[in-house]
Design a protein around this motif. Structure first.
Motif, PDB file in Angstrom:
ATOM      1  N   LEU A  20       0.827  -1.209   0.000  1.00 14.51           N
ATOM      2  CA  LEU A  20       0.000   0.000   0.000  1.00 14.51           C
ATOM      3  C   LEU A  20       0.862   1.261   0.000  1.00 14.51           C
ATOM      4  O   LEU A  20       1.823   1.363   0.768  1.00 14.51           O
ATOM      5  N   LEU A  47      -4.055   7.534   0.590  1.00 13.57           N
ATOM      6  CA  LEU A  47      -5.344   6.902   0.356  1.00 13.57           C
ATOM      7  C   LEU A  47      -5.522   5.707   1.289  1.00 13.57           C
ATOM      8  O   LEU A  47      -6.654   5.346   1.635  1.00 13.57           O
ATOM      9  N   PHE A  48      -4.413   5.101   1.699  1.00 15.99           N
ATOM     10  CA  PHE A  48      -4.454   3.906   2.549  1.00 15.99           C
ATOM     11  C   PHE A  48      -3.992   4.200   3.979  1.00 15.99           C
ATOM     12  O   PHE A  48      -3.591   3.280   4.692  1.00 15.99           O
ATOM     13  N   ILE A  97      -4.824   1.830   6.991  1.00 21.75           N
ATOM     14  CA  ILE A  97      -5.183   0.506   6.449  1.00 21.75           C
ATOM     15  C   ILE A  97      -3.994  -0.429   6.582  1.00 21.75           C
ATOM     16  O   ILE A  97      -2.890  -0.116   6.124  1.00 21.75           O
ATOM     17  N   ALA A 107      -5.080  -0.793  -7.083  1.00 20.81           N
ATOM     18  CA  ALA A 107      -5.260   0.660  -6.968  1.00 20.81           C
ATOM     19  C   ALA A 107      -4.155   1.355  -7.755  1.00 20.81           C
ATOM     20  O   ALA A 107      -3.021   0.869  -7.818  1.00 20.81           O
ATOM     21  N   TYR A 159      -7.048   9.013  -8.744  1.00 25.27           N
ATOM     22  CA  TYR A 159      -6.918   7.758  -8.011  1.00 25.27           C
ATOM     23  C   TYR A 159      -7.914   6.759  -8.578  1.00 25.27           C
ATOM     24  O   TYR A 159      -9.002   7.129  -9.036  1.00 25.27           O
ATOM     25  N   VAL A 199      -9.464   2.603  -7.739  1.00 24.42           N
ATOM     26  CA  VAL A 199      -9.443   1.354  -6.968  1.00 24.42           C
ATOM     27  C   VAL A 199     -10.292   0.320  -7.700  1.00 24.42           C
ATOM     28  O   VAL A 199     -11.394   0.612  -8.147  1.00 24.42           O
ATOM     29  N   PRO A 224     -14.827   0.071  -2.249  1.00 27.78           N
ATOM     30  CA  PRO A 224     -14.702   0.503  -0.851  1.00 27.78           C
ATOM     31  C   PRO A 224     -16.057   0.647  -0.172  1.00 27.78           C
ATOM     32  O   PRO A 224     -16.188   0.417   1.035  1.00 27.78           O
ATOM     33  N   GLN A 235     -12.903   3.679   5.606  1.00 27.73           N
ATOM     34  CA  GLN A 235     -11.702   4.439   5.948  1.00 27.73           C
ATOM     35  C   GLN A 235     -11.021   4.958   4.684  1.00 27.73           C
ATOM     36  O   GLN A 235     -10.528   6.091   4.647  1.00 27.73           O
ATOM     37  N   ILE A 236     -11.010   4.143   3.625  1.00 32.19           N
ATOM     38  CA  ILE A 236     -10.412   4.580   2.368  1.00 32.19           C
ATOM     39  C   ILE A 236     -11.206   5.739   1.769  1.00 32.19           C
ATOM     40  O   ILE A 236     -10.629   6.718   1.276  1.00 32.19           O
ATOM     41  N   ASN A 254     -10.315   8.721   3.762  1.00 28.06           N
ATOM     42  CA  ASN A 254      -8.996   9.206   3.370  1.00 28.06           C
ATOM     43  C   ASN A 254      -9.064   9.999   2.065  1.00 28.06           C
ATOM     44  O   ASN A 254      -8.397  11.036   1.919  1.00 28.06           O
TER      45      ASN A 254
END
Length: 200
Positions: free
Chosen positions: A122, A126-127, A130, A163, A170, A172, A176, A185-186, A189
């Protein structure tokens, strides 16, 4: 927080809206170019088929708008794949925001990959918060190979990019909004990324 979800006829939009609501954010679903340009955060969702989804973006002229956005933009699942140069699905040219081509999983694997899988390697905020090998929910038959813009990896037969990030864009591959507390959480973020986040 001014967040828009791009409305182009594809995507599991309601689940994204509900996930944002749980974070105290009311997102606006729109295809209006001026509203999208003025937003502080933009989400490009996607569940469906690539060539028809890209045609929908072109019909709305959003294929010209999205690459010029300066605020943080998040592509989800098909949304991320459309941000790449090209996808094998429907032999579709993408938005060319990520310098990679999306490939179809080989016949040796069960497709689509459907269910929970881990993310690792990661990178970027963004993470933030995590842990490596956190589980995310995925449903897809096409994948982005590992490249210089990869900020998370997942292994399904082989490692691939789950990702991507380049400048303020960004993407993914996982959902999410369907991935429990870690997924939320992502999203949190993403909402907290700096306005001018131009470097990995």
């Amino acid at each position: 927080m001014d967040v828009v979800i791009i409305d182009y006829g594809v995507g599991n939009v309601k689940s994204i809206e509900f996930a944002l609501n749980r974070l105290g954010v009311q997102a606006l679903l729109t295809q209006d170019a001026d509203t999208i340009k003025a937003a502080k955060r933009v989400i490009l969702p996607g569940v469906g088929e690539a060539s028809s989804a890209m045609k929908n973006l072109e019909t709305c002229e959003l294929h010209r708008v999205i690459p010029n956005l300066k605020q943080p933009v998040l592509g989800i699942c098909l949304g991320m794949q459309l941000m790449c140069n090209y996808t094998d699905e429907g032999q579709t040219k993408g938005l060319k925001l990520f310098n990679t081509d999306v490939k179809q999983f080989p016949n040796s694997l069960k497709v689509p990959q459907m269910g929970w899988n881990t993310i690792n390697n990661l990178k970027t905020n963004l993470f933030k918060g995590i842990k490596p090998n956190e589980y995310m929910y995925l449903v897809h038959s096409y994948y982005a190979p590992i490249c210089s813009e990869t900020i998370a990896q997942t292994t399904y037969g082989f490692p691939y990019a789950s990702a991507l990030q380049k400048n303020n864009f960004y993407g993914v591959q996982f959902h999410p909004e369907r991935s429990g507390h870690a997924g939320e959480q992502i999203l949190k973020n993403f909402l907290e990324l700096p306005e001018a986040n131009c470097k990995p």
